[in-house]
Design an enzyme around this catalytic site. Structure first.
Site, mmCIF file in Angstrom:
data_model
loop_
_atom_site.group_PDB
_atom_site.id
_atom_site.type_symbol
_atom_site.label_atom_id
_atom_site.label_comp_id
_atom_site.label_asym_id
_atom_site.label_seq_id
_atom_site.Cartn_x
_atom_site.Cartn_y
_atom_site.Cartn_z
ATOM 1 N N ASP A 32 13.794 -59.442 11.493
ATOM 2 C CA ASP A 32 14.156 -60.698 11.746
ATOM 3 C C ASP A 32 15.086 -60.834 12.990
ATOM 4 O OD1 ASP A 32 14.423 -63.239 9.093
ATOM 5 O OD2 ASP A 32 15.641 -63.273 10.924
ATOM 6 N N ALA A 79 8.328 -65.983 10.969
ATOM 7 C CA ALA A 79 9.250 -66.226 11.895
ATOM 8 C C ALA A 79 8.565 -67.439 12.959
ATOM 9 C CB ALA A 79 9.379 -64.890 12.812
ATOM 10 N N TYR A 96 5.820 -79.149 16.573
ATOM 11 C CA TYR A 96 5.717 -78.091 15.598
ATOM 12 C C TYR A 96 4.272 -78.053 15.030
ATOM 13 C CZ TYR A 96 6.370 -76.014 10.984
ATOM 14 O OH TYR A 96 6.284 -75.465 9.805
#
Ligand code: UDP
Length: 341
Positions: free
Chosen positions: A31, A77, A144
């Protein structure tokens, strides 16, 4: 299985890491901590290795693949805010598309062929009919949604040519918190309805603003399908297990199949917290479809998925327990504030 969890310190990622451990798998969390919380890892039932790295940097991913055995990857992610994506498309293409290809290439170089991917209901755009089935046309109305659709298309090409096995899990509205109380939602800034309603209940914000009261819905506010984050987590583990047993690749909707309006969510929260919550009415938020409700039969049928916390009241209650005990999110735990529950 040994699972590399990209974005595993974020909201849905960390709940899934917990579910993986509880199902007897091992996990490594990767991450960049742009929105994830390293503190969350200390709240897992067992220690999990952590690599701070960015999915767009092949050298960071290389470290993960070299230092740990990896049988499968889960990829959480991504940048995930519709409004922000319309203002900053480059950041979305960079993270969600370039990051995705970088990951796929690293997997290919290391012979890892199984991927569970966080997709979204935003790939559908304004629905032609609800509930929305997986076959519904993909006409995303935001950058998105387009980045997620692009990556789904890449997955299909990698399957056809390189033998990738994948599940693209199209989440509806993730909400709630770990029923054990260890994990929860902690975004800064927070944009999601349920945490905002509960922050208003706690006096952490003045009010919740309803974005639009003139939609073509029974009470004029948007309808969404809220799904408990731990139920989403379970679906990832099931998808991993089903794929590893030889099931075919594909996309799955993850929702409860029932829609609730913004006003109904606020009323439910008022029942859960036991007091009125200050509300304001505002204009529509650009890009919000009036109604999004999942047809999630495919996940039930093919993954054997059964949501365990399907009632909206249960979803809101678990979120309330988390926010009440952690008004500043994971920072509350770091500051050593006494839990309220
Ligand atoms: N919403 C709202 N006020 C807020 C945040 C969200 O009225 O402060 C509405 C939003 O317009 C949408 C629903 O609540 O109809 C869920 O929004 P959220 O951002 O939680 O999830 P999204 O549907 O964008 O994934």
């Amino acid at each position: 299985m040994n699972v590399l969890v990209i974005g595993g310190a974020g909201y849905i990622g960390i709940h899934t890491v917990k579910a993986l451990l509880e199902a007897g798998h091992t996990a490594v969390v990767f991450d960049n901590l742009s929105t994830g919380h390293q503190e969350a890892l200390a709240r897992l039932p067992a220690p999990v290795p952590f690599i701070r790295g960015d999915v767009t940097r092949a050298e960071d991913l290389e470290r993960a693949f070299k230092e740990h055995p990896v049988d499968a990857v889960m990829h959480f992610a991504a940048k995930s805010l519709v409004g922000e994506s319309m203002q900053h498309p480059a950041a979305y293409y960079h993270n969600n598309v370039l990051g995705g290809v970088t990951l796929l290439e690293c997997m290919r170089a290391h012979g890892v062929k199984t991927l569970i991917f966080s997709s979204t209901a935003a790939v559908y755009g304004e629905p032609e009919a609800v509930p929305i089935a997986e076959e519904h046309p993909l006409r995303p109305s935001s950058v998105y949604g387009r980045t997620k659709r692009m990556f789904e298309e890449m997955l299909e090409d990698y399957r056809r040519v390189y033998g990738l096995r994948y599940a693209a899990l199209r989440y509806f509205n993730a909400a709630g918190a770990d029923p054990g109380g260890a994990l929860g939602e902690d975004h800064d800034p927070e944009t999601h309805l349920i945490p905002i309603v509960l922050q208003a209940a706690l006096g952490l914000r003045e009010a919740v603003t309803i974005y639009g009261t003139d939609y073509d819905t029974p009470d004029g506010t948007c309808i969404r399908d809220y799904i408990h984050v731990s139920d989403l987590a379970d679906a990832h583990v099931l998808a991993l297990e089903v794929l590893s047993q030889g099931a075919g690749s594909g996309a799955y909707n993850l929702g409860n199949g029932s829609g609730f309006s913004v006003r109904e969510v606020i009323e439910t929260a008022e029942r859960v917290v036991g007091r009125p919550i200050p509300v304001k009415e505002g204009p529509r938020r650009p890009g919000d479809p009036a109604v999004l409700v999942a047809g999630a039969e495919k996940a039930r049928r093919e993954l054997g998925w059964r949501p365990r916390w399907a009632e909206l009241e249960t979803i809101v209650r678990t979120a309330w327990e988390w926010h009440r005990a952690h008004p500043q999110g994971y920072r509350t735990a770091r500051a050593g504030a006494p839990p309220l529950d």
